[in-house]
Write an enzyme that holds these catalytic residues in place. Structure first.
Site, short mmCIF file in Angstrom:
data_model
loop_
_atom_site.label_atom_id
_atom_site.label_comp_id
_atom_site.label_asym_id
_atom_site.label_seq_id
_atom_site.Cartn_x
_atom_site.Cartn_y
_atom_site.Cartn_z
N HIS A 78 -5.40 8.11 -10.90
CA HIS A 78 -4.67 6.90 -11.32
C HIS A 78 -4.65 5.78 -10.28
O HIS A 78 -4.33 4.64 -10.62
CB HIS A 78 -3.20 7.25 -11.64
CG HIS A 78 -3.03 8.25 -12.73
ND1 HIS A 78 -2.74 9.58 -12.49
CD2 HIS A 78 -3.11 8.14 -14.07
CE1 HIS A 78 -2.65 10.22 -13.64
NE2 HIS A 78 -2.87 9.38 -14.61
N CYS A 100 -9.99 7.01 -9.51
CA CYS A 100 -11.12 6.86 -10.43
C CYS A 100 -11.84 5.55 -10.14
O CYS A 100 -11.19 4.51 -9.98
CB CYS A 100 -10.59 6.88 -11.85
SG CYS A 100 -11.81 6.39 -13.05
N HIS A 128 3.99 3.81 -15.52
CA HIS A 128 2.82 4.70 -15.45
C HIS A 128 2.17 4.56 -14.08
O HIS A 128 2.08 3.46 -13.54
CB HIS A 128 1.83 4.33 -16.56
CG HIS A 128 0.69 5.30 -16.68
ND1 HIS A 128 -0.39 5.27 -15.83
CD2 HIS A 128 0.46 6.32 -17.55
CE1 HIS A 128 -1.25 6.24 -16.18
NE2 HIS A 128 -0.75 6.88 -17.22
N GLU A 130 -0.86 4.53 -12.97
CA GLU A 130 -1.96 3.56 -12.85
C GLU A 130 -1.41 2.13 -12.84
O GLU A 130 -1.85 1.29 -12.05
CB GLU A 130 -2.95 3.73 -14.01
CG GLU A 130 -4.12 2.76 -13.92
CD GLU A 130 -4.95 2.69 -15.20
OE1 GLU A 130 -5.38 1.57 -15.56
OE2 GLU A 130 -5.19 3.73 -15.85
N THR A 166 -6.42 1.22 -18.17
CA THR A 166 -7.75 1.70 -18.59
C THR A 166 -7.71 2.62 -19.80
O THR A 166 -8.73 2.81 -20.47
CB THR A 166 -8.46 2.44 -17.45
OG1 THR A 166 -7.62 3.53 -17.03
CG2 THR A 166 -8.73 1.53 -16.27
N SER A 223 -0.72 9.19 -21.52
CA SER A 223 -0.83 7.97 -22.33
C SER A 223 -2.05 8.07 -23.25
O SER A 223 -2.02 7.71 -24.42
CB SER A 223 -1.06 6.75 -21.44
OG SER A 223 0.08 6.48 -20.70
N ASN A 224 -3.12 8.53 -22.64
CA ASN A 224 -4.38 8.66 -23.35
C ASN A 224 -4.27 9.69 -24.47
O ASN A 224 -4.81 9.51 -25.56
CB ASN A 224 -5.42 9.03 -22.29
CG ASN A 224 -6.57 9.80 -22.81
OD1 ASN A 224 -6.64 11.00 -22.64
ND2 ASN A 224 -7.47 9.13 -23.46
#
Length: 282
Positions: A78, A100, A128, A130, A166, A223-224
């Site tokens: 993240h 990432c 979050h 990220e 992302t 989240s994804n």
């Protein structure tokens, strides 16, 4: 009596390269040193975190970090805000940076925009990991929103640059961009959604259509996972979200059902296999 269920795991589901990279890095160091600190959950999947904790991974918060010195600390996929790097430098903490590459590139773009005095909006989940890292590139001046309705309460500048976390939905990002343009704002939109995530939409739609029931395996914090579960459910209403095989009950299935198992980019393959075994035993 066995229900004779035909169970298939989606071969394209499971960890994205960013997560694989972080976990490989962690396992390598754990093998050498026997323990490793990690800033926040290495992945939004409690079962995978538990597996790595058993190998010596120690999950710490930003508060815990303040008490560390002369240690190695892993930064997960993240990414992190600039303050974390600064603190590490001052306290002789070696950062093992598994951010990432897609997130790092986005951080750099946001920092450049901020340095150019652009007003920045980030479509992302409040709090979050990220998003905190992205906001950190703007000295926490960027406006973060999860839903366009939130912006009704905000006094927006007439011109701004729009970015996205992302792992957000591509469709939703473009709907937000178009709505902001329709409201008369000058929007410089940057689609910064990871294609390894968004390309999964179509694959998962096709996969979900092929089975009577879909079991979507994901951590509740992902989240994804939320986005991809919605994708599956939109084409197959018989889609069920589970984080653990124990959440499955036999009454979900009818005799001779075909069952598809898929998951988020933070779902380990071993967990999907465990879910498959549990279903086959019903």
């Amino acid at each position: 009596m066995s229900k004779n269920l035909q169970v298939t795991i989606d071969k394209d589901s499971g960890f994205c390269f960013g997560v694989v990279y972080a976990i490989d890095m962690a396992e390598e160091i754990l093998e050498e040193d026997g323990y490793l600190y990690c800033l926040g959950d290495i992945v939004h999947n409690d079962e995978e975190v538990a597996r790595l904790k058993a190998k010596g991974l120690r999950i710490i918060s930003h508060e815990d970090l303040q008490d560390l010195q002369n240690e190695k600390v892993l930064i997960r996929a993240h990414g992190e805000a600039p303050e974390t790097y600064k603190f590490a430098l001052e306290n002789n903490i070696t950062l093992i940076d598994a951010s990432c590459p897609v997130v790092l590139k986005l951080q750099n773009r946001i920092k450049t925009s901020h340095d150019d005095q652009e007003k920045i909006l980030i479509f992302g989940k409040h709090g979050h990991a990220e998003v905190i890292g992205l906001q950190g590139q703007t000295n926490n001046e960027a406006i973060v929103f999860q839903d366009i309705d939130e912006l009704d309460q905000v006094d927006l500048p007439s011109k701004f640059t729009l970015y996205s976390q992302t792992t957000k939905s591509v469709d939703k990002f473009y709907a937000i961009k178009n709505e902001l343009l329709a409201r008369g704002y000058e929007v410089k939109a940057n689609d910064t959604i990871c294609r390894q995530v968004s390309n999964r939409y179509e694959d998962l739609e096709n996969f979900s259509k092929q089975y009577d029931k879909i079991i979507f395996v994901s951590g509740k914090k992902s989240s994804n996972g939320k986005v991809l579960f919605d994708v599956c459910q939109s084409v197959n209403p018989q889609t069920y979200f589970v984080s653990d095989p124990n959440e499955l009950t036999a009454d979900i299935f009818s005799s001779n059902d075909t069952v598809g198992i898929c998951g988020a980019t933070s779902t380990p393959m071993w967990l999907m296999k465990k879910v498959k075994e549990t279903i086959e035993g019903m």
